[in-house]
Design an enzyme around this catalytic site. Structure first.
Site, mmCIF file in Angstrom:
data_model
loop_
_atom_site.group_PDB
_atom_site.id
_atom_site.type_symbol
_atom_site.label_atom_id
_atom_site.label_comp_id
_atom_site.label_asym_id
_atom_site.label_seq_id
_atom_site.Cartn_x
_atom_site.Cartn_y
_atom_site.Cartn_z
ATOM 1 N N TYR A 124 15.682 -23.328 26.355
ATOM 2 C CA TYR A 124 16.260 -24.211 27.360
ATOM 3 C C TYR A 124 15.745 -23.780 28.735
ATOM 4 O O TYR A 124 15.659 -22.588 29.025
ATOM 5 C CB TYR A 124 17.790 -24.109 27.348
ATOM 6 C CG TYR A 124 18.426 -24.841 28.509
ATOM 7 C CD1 TYR A 124 18.783 -26.181 28.379
ATOM 8 C CD2 TYR A 124 18.620 -24.216 29.733
ATOM 9 C CE1 TYR A 124 19.318 -26.879 29.447
ATOM 10 C CE2 TYR A 124 19.157 -24.906 30.814
ATOM 11 C CZ TYR A 124 19.508 -26.241 30.659
ATOM 12 O OH TYR A 124 20.026 -26.921 31.728
ATOM 13 N N GLU A 126 15.573 -30.828 33.801
ATOM 14 C CA GLU A 126 15.908 -30.082 32.587
ATOM 15 C C GLU A 126 14.887 -30.307 31.479
ATOM 16 O O GLU A 126 14.419 -31.419 31.289
ATOM 17 C CB GLU A 126 17.292 -30.547 32.117
ATOM 18 C CG GLU A 126 17.950 -29.647 31.120
ATOM 19 C CD GLU A 126 19.328 -30.180 30.750
ATOM 20 O OE1 GLU A 126 20.322 -29.606 31.216
ATOM 21 O OE2 GLU A 126 19.401 -31.165 30.001
#
Ligand code: GDP
Ligand code: MN
Length: 381
Positions: free
Chosen positions: A101, A189
């Site tokens: 992530y 993101e």
């Protein structure tokens, strides 16, 4: 404004972030053609502006072009979290060894962007944040200096990347920071950032949320807005010229002035209530605008009470009161309402509202307490 995955990834690619080079299809046949063109296996991915598509069945692997067509057919008929899927992204599938992530958000408490990374990426990152927050590593970015390579390196080592993968990770992190700054984003993101079986880092998903107040500087990006994807309340608010943010409480708020609206929400919370929305109807609100605002508030089935908080300055209290009465004639409802009006012609305003069977208050404290009581009793709807 949120960008679609394929739009975000196109921007990422321009900033040197490796992403799968896929294409968008609006029907199943086109999906098959794209799969043939780019080569199987492919992933068929719903393009809707919500997270959790994977879990909802909106991301599917296809080993053949036929299968891609089938999946596209299913996914294009789906609704994910209330949004109909109107297009799919066909991406070359990546075989992954690991899912990382990587994200950047504006951290309001620190007044600076924060970059976060985790080795436990993929579909469960919210769960990771809740259950084992120590698995998410952070670096605060000095907005004047920008993200420094040493910080990105530290982040890479902190999440346990092998040394040989760190330079690539740094390049991606710096690219993400540049695109975040250049687009005036509030969130950027990559989840997952894959470590592929060939040992390369590749951004398999992408998300950018742009700051609406900065869109004036980005006409090219504003053109990417997908009106289909705005929820109905947001679209109505935008066309009526209202600033509206839906929240998950049960007290609808209608206030003239953004600062006053914030204060109203604070006072409701202070007395144990929960606001259902932020809403600034602006100055000189006429009945049509008030009616549009009221419709927006009442469209939310959670709303058990509505609190009007009006400060009569240039806007006269009696005028707003008439606007509210007119609006109530247009929008039929049984949800109880409380109005607090002060300032110019406030008494006249209160009289008008009282004769329309609305409870009135002079202080915000009184008005908020009343609204909280009513909402707790739950007599609305
Ligand atoms: P989200 O659920 O809306 O965040 O959609 P994502 O694009 O993140 O996809 C969800 C999950 O699907 C990912 O975490 C992966 O596990 C899987 N996935 C997506 N693309 C690929 C791919 O190219 N190959 C493989 N093997 N899995 C993928
Ligand atoms: Mn994702």
């Amino acid at each position: 404004m949120k960008l679609h995955e394929h739009q975000s990834k196109e921007l990422f690619a321009r900033y040197g972030i490796p992403t799968p080079q896929g294409k968008v299809a609006y029907d199943a046949e086109a999906a098959r053609e794209i799969a043939k063109q780019i080569g199987v296996p492919v992933v068929v991915k719903a393009q809707v502006l919500v997270g959790g598509r994977g879990k909802a069945g909106g991301v599917k692997l296809a080993k053949t072009a036929d299968e891609a067509e089938e999946h596209a057919n299913t996914i294009l008929g789906m609704e994910i979290k209330g949004l109909p899927v109107r297009k799919v992204l066909i991406d070359p599938a990546v075989t992954a060894k690991a899912e990382l992530y990587l994200g950047i958000v504006v951290d309001r408490a620190q007044g600076a962007p924060v970059i976060m990374a985790s080795a436990a990426g993929g579909v469960e990152i919210e769960e990771v944040a809740r259950v084992s927050p120590e698995k998410i590593k952070r670096q605060t970015i000095d907005p004047v200096l920008g993200l420094q390579a040493y910080q990105a390196r530290e982040l890479g080592f902190d999440i346990g990347l092998e040394k040989k993968r760190v330079p690539e990770f740094v390049k991606i992190a710096l690219g993400l920071y540049r695109v975040f700054v250049d687009t005036d984003a509030s969130l950027g993101e990559i989840n997952p950032l894959f470590i592929s079986s060939e040992d390369a880092l590749i951004a398999a998903d992408g998300k950018l949320v742009l700051d609406d107040s900065a869109l004036e500087r980005h006409h090219d990006l504003e053109m990417l807005r997908d009106a289909d994807e705005e929820n109905q309340a947001e679209r109505e608010a935008r066309t009526a010229g209202l600033s509206f943010v839906k929240l998950d409480g049960n007290i609808g708020c209608m206030v003239n002035g953004a600062g006053l609206a914030m204060a109203t929400m604070d006072v409701i919370k202070f007395y144990g209530g929960a606001p259902a929305n932020f809403l600034d109807i602006g100055g000189g609100a006429k009945s049509d605008k008030v009616a549009a605002a009221l419709r927006l508030i009442l469209a939310d089935p959670n709303v058990q009470a509505v609190l009007f908080n009006i400060f009569g300055g240039i806007t006269r209290g009696d005028e707003v009161a008439r606007g509210i009465v007119d609006a109530l004639a247009q929008v039929k409802t049984r949800v109880p309402m409380v109005a607090r009006i002060v300032g110019t012609n406030a008494e006249e305003g209160r009289r008008i509202l009282a004769s329309a069977n609305m409870q009135t208050a002079t202080s915000l404290e009184e008005g908020a307490k009343l609204a909280v009581e009513i909402a707790k009793a739950g007599v609305g709807n």
